[in-house]
Design a protein around this motif. Sequence first.
Motif, mmCIF file in Angstrom:
data_model
loop_
_atom_site.group_PDB
_atom_site.id
_atom_site.type_symbol
_atom_site.label_atom_id
_atom_site.label_comp_id
_atom_site.label_asym_id
_atom_site.label_seq_id
_atom_site.Cartn_x
_atom_site.Cartn_y
_atom_site.Cartn_z
ATOM 1 N N HIS A 85 38.643 33.255 12.603
ATOM 2 C CA HIS A 85 38.305 32.220 13.060
ATOM 3 C C HIS A 85 37.186 32.292 14.179
ATOM 4 O O HIS A 85 37.397 33.065 15.114
ATOM 5 C CB HIS A 85 39.503 31.255 13.768
ATOM 6 N N ARG A 86 36.001 31.765 13.935
ATOM 7 C CA ARG A 86 35.106 31.875 14.890
ATOM 8 C C ARG A 86 34.405 30.307 15.060
ATOM 9 O O ARG A 86 34.059 29.639 14.007
ATOM 10 C CB ARG A 86 34.039 32.687 14.564
ATOM 11 N N GLU A 87 34.387 29.988 16.411
ATOM 12 C CA GLU A 87 34.015 28.379 16.437
ATOM 13 C C GLU A 87 32.533 28.846 17.123
ATOM 14 O O GLU A 87 32.003 29.689 18.166
ATOM 15 C CB GLU A 87 34.824 28.042 17.750
ATOM 16 N N ILE A 88 31.743 27.781 16.531
ATOM 17 C CA ILE A 88 30.339 27.693 17.027
ATOM 18 C C ILE A 88 29.765 26.314 17.616
ATOM 19 O O ILE A 88 30.090 25.336 16.991
ATOM 20 C CB ILE A 88 29.197 28.192 15.902
ATOM 21 N N ASP A 89 29.159 26.414 18.524
ATOM 22 C CA ASP A 89 28.807 25.079 19.293
ATOM 23 C C ASP A 89 27.537 24.770 18.735
ATOM 24 O O ASP A 89 26.364 25.514 18.993
ATOM 25 C CB ASP A 89 28.785 25.247 20.924
ATOM 26 N N VAL A 96 22.515 27.036 12.871
ATOM 27 C CA VAL A 96 23.653 27.475 11.829
ATOM 28 C C VAL A 96 23.911 26.074 11.238
ATOM 29 O O VAL A 96 24.234 25.970 10.135
ATOM 30 C CB VAL A 96 24.695 27.937 12.692
ATOM 31 N N ALA A 97 23.988 25.063 12.041
ATOM 32 C CA ALA A 97 24.378 23.527 11.325
ATOM 33 C C ALA A 97 23.415 23.342 10.318
ATOM 34 O O ALA A 97 23.732 22.801 9.348
ATOM 35 C CB ALA A 97 24.681 22.438 12.585
ATOM 36 N N ARG A 98 22.399 23.411 10.729
ATOM 37 C CA ARG A 98 21.268 23.154 9.747
ATOM 38 C C ARG A 98 21.307 23.908 8.260
ATOM 39 O O ARG A 98 20.968 23.522 7.175
ATOM 40 C CB ARG A 98 19.767 23.509 10.103
ATOM 41 N N GLU A 99 21.422 25.158 8.498
ATOM 42 C CA GLU A 99 21.609 26.358 7.479
ATOM 43 C C GLU A 99 22.651 25.921 6.505
ATOM 44 O O GLU A 99 22.673 25.885 5.373
ATOM 45 C CB GLU A 99 21.795 27.623 7.890
ATOM 46 N N LEU A 100 23.628 25.345 7.063
ATOM 47 C CA LEU A 100 24.836 24.899 6.260
ATOM 48 C C LEU A 100 25.011 23.621 5.970
ATOM 49 O O LEU A 100 25.745 23.145 5.165
ATOM 50 C CB LEU A 100 26.107 25.501 7.059
ATOM 51 N N GLY A 101 24.053 22.875 6.231
ATOM 52 C CA GLY A 101 23.896 21.448 6.080
ATOM 53 C C GLY A 101 25.248 20.359 6.416
ATOM 54 O O GLY A 101 25.609 19.907 6.014
ATOM 55 N N VAL A 102 25.555 20.842 7.703
ATOM 56 C CA VAL A 102 26.528 20.013 8.877
ATOM 57 C C VAL A 102 26.037 19.142 9.173
ATOM 58 O O VAL A 102 25.023 19.255 9.985
ATOM 59 C CB VAL A 102 27.337 21.123 9.595
ATOM 60 N N MET A 103 26.701 17.963 9.050
ATOM 61 C CA MET A 103 26.022 16.634 9.803
ATOM 62 C C MET A 103 27.115 15.966 10.553
ATOM 63 O O MET A 103 26.691 15.283 11.332
ATOM 64 C CB MET A 103 25.904 15.603 8.603
ATOM 65 N N ARG A 104 28.395 16.526 10.651
ATOM 66 C CA ARG A 104 29.271 16.050 11.833
ATOM 67 C C ARG A 104 29.957 17.033 12.052
ATOM 68 O O ARG A 104 30.346 18.199 11.464
ATOM 69 C CB ARG A 104 29.842 14.945 11.062
ATOM 70 N N THR A 105 30.843 16.993 13.401
ATOM 71 C CA THR A 105 31.708 17.989 13.852
ATOM 72 C C THR A 105 33.081 17.449 13.977
ATOM 73 O O THR A 105 33.151 15.959 14.292
ATOM 74 C CB THR A 105 31.276 18.446 15.272
ATOM 75 N N PRO A 106 34.120 18.085 14.049
ATOM 76 C CA PRO A 106 34.185 19.293 13.192
ATOM 77 C C PRO A 106 34.099 19.497 11.788
ATOM 78 O O PRO A 106 34.358 18.527 11.031
ATOM 79 C CB PRO A 106 35.434 19.895 13.899
#
Length: 141
Positions: A85-89, A96-106
Amino acid sequence: MSVTGLLVVLAVLVLATAAGLVMRARAGRLRTGGGAAGGWALAGLAPATDEQVLLLQLSSPICAPCRQTAAVLGELTDRSQGIVHREIDVADQPDVARELGVMRTPTVVAFDRAGAELLRVSGVPRAAELELALAPALGLA
């Protein structure tokens, strides 16, 4: 207040309620079929010989569900061999969020040993569902 103003307020309330219900229904649900790759590199890691799955958690500093997610994933990695498990802020590493297409946390994206995406979860994951979904990648199914 005019009738038009009242109708606008009611319409906004209905739309906001509908959006909230949709988000609640999707929270914590596993989704497969994503095409992201290079998860270990995004986390700044290389898998050790006994590491089969990376759970990459994207979090933000003021996110209460992010702390719950970290606890769920920490317990899962403590009792399951082969999971990292690795957590990224996302405030520190928005690329990293852009690369993965992540729009919300968590959001948690699971990667296999080769770095290919296995699944993703937005919201707090359900540990039992996550364990079941990761079993094939861990050689347990």
